[in-house]
Motif scaffolding. Structure first.
Motif, PDB file in Angstrom:
ATOM      1  N   UNK A   1       0.759  -1.131   0.152  1.00  0.00           N
ATOM      2  CA  UNK A   1      -0.102  -0.179   0.099  1.00  0.00           C
ATOM      3  C   UNK A   1       0.846   1.103  -0.004  1.00  0.00           C
ATOM      4  N   UNK A   2       0.884   2.379  -1.354  1.00  0.00           N
ATOM      5  CA  UNK A   2       1.678   3.480  -1.030  1.00  0.00           C
ATOM      6  C   UNK A   2       0.992   4.439  -0.559  1.00  0.00           C
ATOM      7  N   UNK A   3       1.349   5.774  -0.224  1.00  0.00           N
ATOM      8  CA  UNK A   3       1.151   6.691   0.257  1.00  0.00           C
ATOM      9  C   UNK A   3       0.347   7.563  -0.034  1.00  0.00           C
ATOM     10  N   UNK A   4      -0.994   6.722  -1.222  1.00  0.00           N
ATOM     11  CA  UNK A   4      -2.372   8.095  -1.392  1.00  0.00           C
ATOM     12  C   UNK A   4      -2.713   6.293  -1.553  1.00  0.00           C
ATOM     13  N   UNK A   5      -2.534   5.268  -0.398  1.00  0.00           N
ATOM     14  CA  UNK A   5      -3.776   4.167  -0.676  1.00  0.00           C
ATOM     15  C   UNK A   5      -4.379   3.293  -1.372  1.00  0.00           C
ATOM     16  N   UNK A   6      -3.487   3.355  -2.608  1.00  0.00           N
ATOM     17  CA  UNK A   6      -3.388   1.985  -3.244  1.00  0.00           C
ATOM     18  C   UNK A   6      -2.535   1.320  -3.025  1.00  0.00           C
ATOM     19  N   UNK A   7      -3.496  -0.384  -3.607  1.00  0.00           N
ATOM     20  CA  UNK A   7      -2.744  -1.681  -2.937  1.00  0.00           C
ATOM     21  C   UNK A   7      -2.847  -2.140  -3.896  1.00  0.00           C
TER      22      UNK A   7
ATOM     23  N   UNK B   1      16.594   6.368   3.746  1.00  0.00           N
ATOM     24  CA  UNK B   1      14.816   6.381   3.965  1.00  0.00           C
ATOM     25  C   UNK B   1      15.303   5.626   5.667  1.00  0.00           C
ATOM     26  N   UNK B   2      13.847   5.166   6.490  1.00  0.00           N
ATOM     27  CA  UNK B   2      13.965   3.868   7.857  1.00  0.00           C
ATOM     28  C   UNK B   2      12.875   3.255   7.444  1.00  0.00           C
ATOM     29  N   UNK B   3      13.291   1.993   7.584  1.00  0.00           N
ATOM     30  CA  UNK B   3      12.533   0.934   7.603  1.00  0.00           C
ATOM     31  C   UNK B   3      11.977   0.828   8.788  1.00  0.00           C
ATOM     32  N   UNK B   4      10.294  -0.323   9.213  1.00  0.00           N
ATOM     33  CA  UNK B   4       9.886  -0.543  10.081  1.00  0.00           C
ATOM     34  C   UNK B   4       9.682  -2.139  10.030  1.00  0.00           C
ATOM     35  N   UNK B   5       9.494  -3.079  11.223  1.00  0.00           N
ATOM     36  CA  UNK B   5      10.004  -4.591  10.481  1.00  0.00           C
ATOM     37  C   UNK B   5       9.343  -5.200  10.835  1.00  0.00           C
TER      38      UNK B   5
ATOM     39  N   UNK C   1       8.563 -13.262   9.076  1.00  0.00           N
ATOM     40  CA  UNK C   1       8.529 -11.985   8.658  1.00  0.00           C
ATOM     41  C   UNK C   1       7.470 -11.853   8.462  1.00  0.00           C
ATOM     42  N   UNK C   2       6.293 -11.035   9.186  1.00  0.00           N
ATOM     43  CA  UNK C   2       5.104 -10.395   8.926  1.00  0.00           C
ATOM     44  C   UNK C   2       5.149  -8.946   7.375  1.00  0.00           C
ATOM     45  N   UNK C   3       5.752  -8.593   7.585  1.00  0.00           N
ATOM     46  CA  UNK C   3       6.019  -7.533   6.747  1.00  0.00           C
ATOM     47  C   UNK C   3       6.898  -6.073   7.223  1.00  0.00           C
ATOM     48  N   UNK C   4       6.980  -4.856   6.040  1.00  0.00           N
ATOM     49  CA  UNK C   4       7.243  -4.045   6.545  1.00  0.00           C
ATOM     50  C   UNK C   4       7.103  -2.419   6.319  1.00  0.00           C
ATOM     51  N   UNK C   5       7.315  -1.509   6.317  1.00  0.00           N
ATOM     52  CA  UNK C   5       6.819  -0.254   6.167  1.00  0.00           C
ATOM     53  C   UNK C   5       8.311   0.847   6.574  1.00  0.00           C
ATOM     54  N   UNK C   6       8.396   1.453   5.002  1.00  0.00           N
ATOM     55  CA  UNK C   6       9.381   1.977   4.450  1.00  0.00           C
ATOM     56  C   UNK C   6       8.861   3.988   4.775  1.00  0.00           C
ATOM     57  N   UNK C   7       9.546   4.240   5.144  1.00  0.00           N
ATOM     58  CA  UNK C   7       9.701   6.186   5.119  1.00  0.00           C
ATOM     59  C   UNK C   7      10.786   6.722   4.303  1.00  0.00           C
TER      60      UNK C   7
ATOM     61  N   UNK D   1       8.997  11.147   2.940  1.00  0.00           N
ATOM     62  CA  UNK D   1       7.896  11.117   3.684  1.00  0.00           C
ATOM     63  C   UNK D   1       7.007  10.596   3.404  1.00  0.00           C
ATOM     64  N   UNK D   2       7.489  10.409   2.205  1.00  0.00           N
ATOM     65  CA  UNK D   2       6.226   8.947   1.321  1.00  0.00           C
ATOM     66  C   UNK D   2       6.311   7.391   2.395  1.00  0.00           C
ATOM     67  N   UNK D   3       5.287   7.017   2.573  1.00  0.00           N
ATOM     68  CA  UNK D   3       5.441   6.016   3.471  1.00  0.00           C
ATOM     69  C   UNK D   3       4.512   4.560   2.315  1.00  0.00           C
ATOM     70  N   UNK D   4       5.103   3.563   2.191  1.00  0.00           N
ATOM     71  CA  UNK D   4       4.777   2.210   2.091  1.00  0.00           C
ATOM     72  C   UNK D   4       5.130   1.229   2.842  1.00  0.00           C
ATOM     73  N   UNK D   5       3.835   0.236   3.135  1.00  0.00           N
ATOM     74  CA  UNK D   5       3.751  -0.416   3.965  1.00  0.00           C
ATOM     75  C   UNK D   5       3.158  -1.764   3.049  1.00  0.00           C
ATOM     76  N   UNK D   6       3.758  -2.815   3.205  1.00  0.00           N
ATOM     77  CA  UNK D   6       4.203  -4.134   2.700  1.00  0.00           C
ATOM     78  C   UNK D   6       3.747  -5.040   3.954  1.00  0.00           C
ATOM     79  N   UNK D   7       2.543  -5.751   3.737  1.00  0.00           N
ATOM     80  CA  UNK D   7       2.219  -7.005   4.636  1.00  0.00           C
ATOM     81  C   UNK D   7       2.244  -8.476   3.473  1.00  0.00           C
ATOM     82  N   UNK D   8       3.355  -9.236   4.751  1.00  0.00           N
ATOM     83  CA  UNK D   8       3.474 -10.580   3.811  1.00  0.00           C
ATOM     84  C   UNK D   8       2.351 -11.890   4.505  1.00  0.00           C
ATOM     85  N   UNK D   9       2.046 -12.580   3.974  1.00  0.00           N
ATOM     86  CA  UNK D   9       1.376 -13.419   4.079  1.00  0.00           C
ATOM     87  C   UNK D   9       2.052 -14.996   3.478  1.00  0.00           C
ATOM     88  N   UNK D  10       1.333 -16.067   3.910  1.00  0.00           N
ATOM     89  CA  UNK D  10       1.440 -17.345   3.122  1.00  0.00           C
ATOM     90  C   UNK D  10       2.926 -17.120   3.349  1.00  0.00           C
ATOM     91  N   UNK D  11       4.024 -17.282   4.635  1.00  0.00           N
ATOM     92  CA  UNK D  11       5.242 -17.199   4.096  1.00  0.00           C
ATOM     93  C   UNK D  11       5.314 -18.548   3.876  1.00  0.00           C
TER      94      UNK D  11
END
Length: 199
Positions: free
Chosen positions: A42-48, A138-142, A156-162, A166-176
């Motif tokens: 999901x990007x900073x605009x909310x598009x996934x 940038x900064x990554x929160x994992x 690993x569940x996912x991460x968020x990059x700033x 100031x743009x934030x992108x969130x990545x969520x993982x499943x079925x690891x």
């Protein structure tokens, strides 16, 4: 969800568990040889957008986006390559210049680049990392979730990059899935630029 854990909780283990948490994350990263997973980004605009991620240590990763998204991101262990097939554009940057370097170089001592985010829910470890010498990366929160039998007892569940803008992108993982055979050919890509061939 990981996004909730980061955005709404930002709540991790007590201070006494911080060192142990980083050690467990380090053990997990060093125990992973291969991983495949589904992702939702999901990007900073909310598009996934969705897709699959393929990881092979040391340093190889491929983000294959869903049908209809003409993008591909591949790391060969030395450099990331971003390919936009819609406009036939290719960009490259060193793995070390990306926040994801924390995940792709298990030999690194992550305690030099990351710290536990105070207060995560039970069974979760959340770390934040950045290179203090290169804030422009940038900064990554994992986020990691406890799972018996997984490498180091974590997934690993996912991460968020700033990024620096100031743009934030969130990545969520499943079925690891861990430890499967993955050919190096999985990290090849087709060059869309005129007079170039596949890599």
């Amino acid at each position: 969800m990981f996004r909730f854990a980061i955005a709404a909780a930002l709540i991790a283990a007590p201070a006494s568990a911080a060192t142990g948490g980083l050690a467990q994350v380090q053990a997990h990263l060093r125990a992973v040889t291969t991983m495949t997973a589904d992702f939702a980004q999901t990007d900073r605009t909310g598009r996934t957008v969705t897709g699959t991620v393929t990881l092979k240590q040391p340093g190889k990763i491929r983000f294959q986006y869903q049908k209809g998204v003409p993008l591909l991101i591949v790391s060969d262990g030395k450099a990331f390559t971003f390919i936009d097939y819609k406009v036939s554009q290719v960009s490259r940057w060193k793995v070390g210049d990306s926040p994801l370097a924390l995940l792709l170089d298990p030999s690194k001592d992550i305690a030099r680049y990351a710290h536990i985010v105070p207060g995560a829910p039970d069974g979760r470890i959340v770390i934040e990392g950045r290179d203090p010498k290169h804030p422009e990366f940038g900064t990554i929160t994992i986020g990691f979730a406890a799972k018996p039998g997984a490498p180091g007892g974590l997934i690993l569940a996912g991460w968020q990059v700033l990024d620096a803008q100031g743009n934030r992108t969130t990545t969520v993982l499943s079925n690891q899935q861990f430890g499967g055979a993955i050919s190096d050919k999985a990290f090849l890509w087709s060059d869309p630029r005129p007079k170039n061939r596949g890599h």
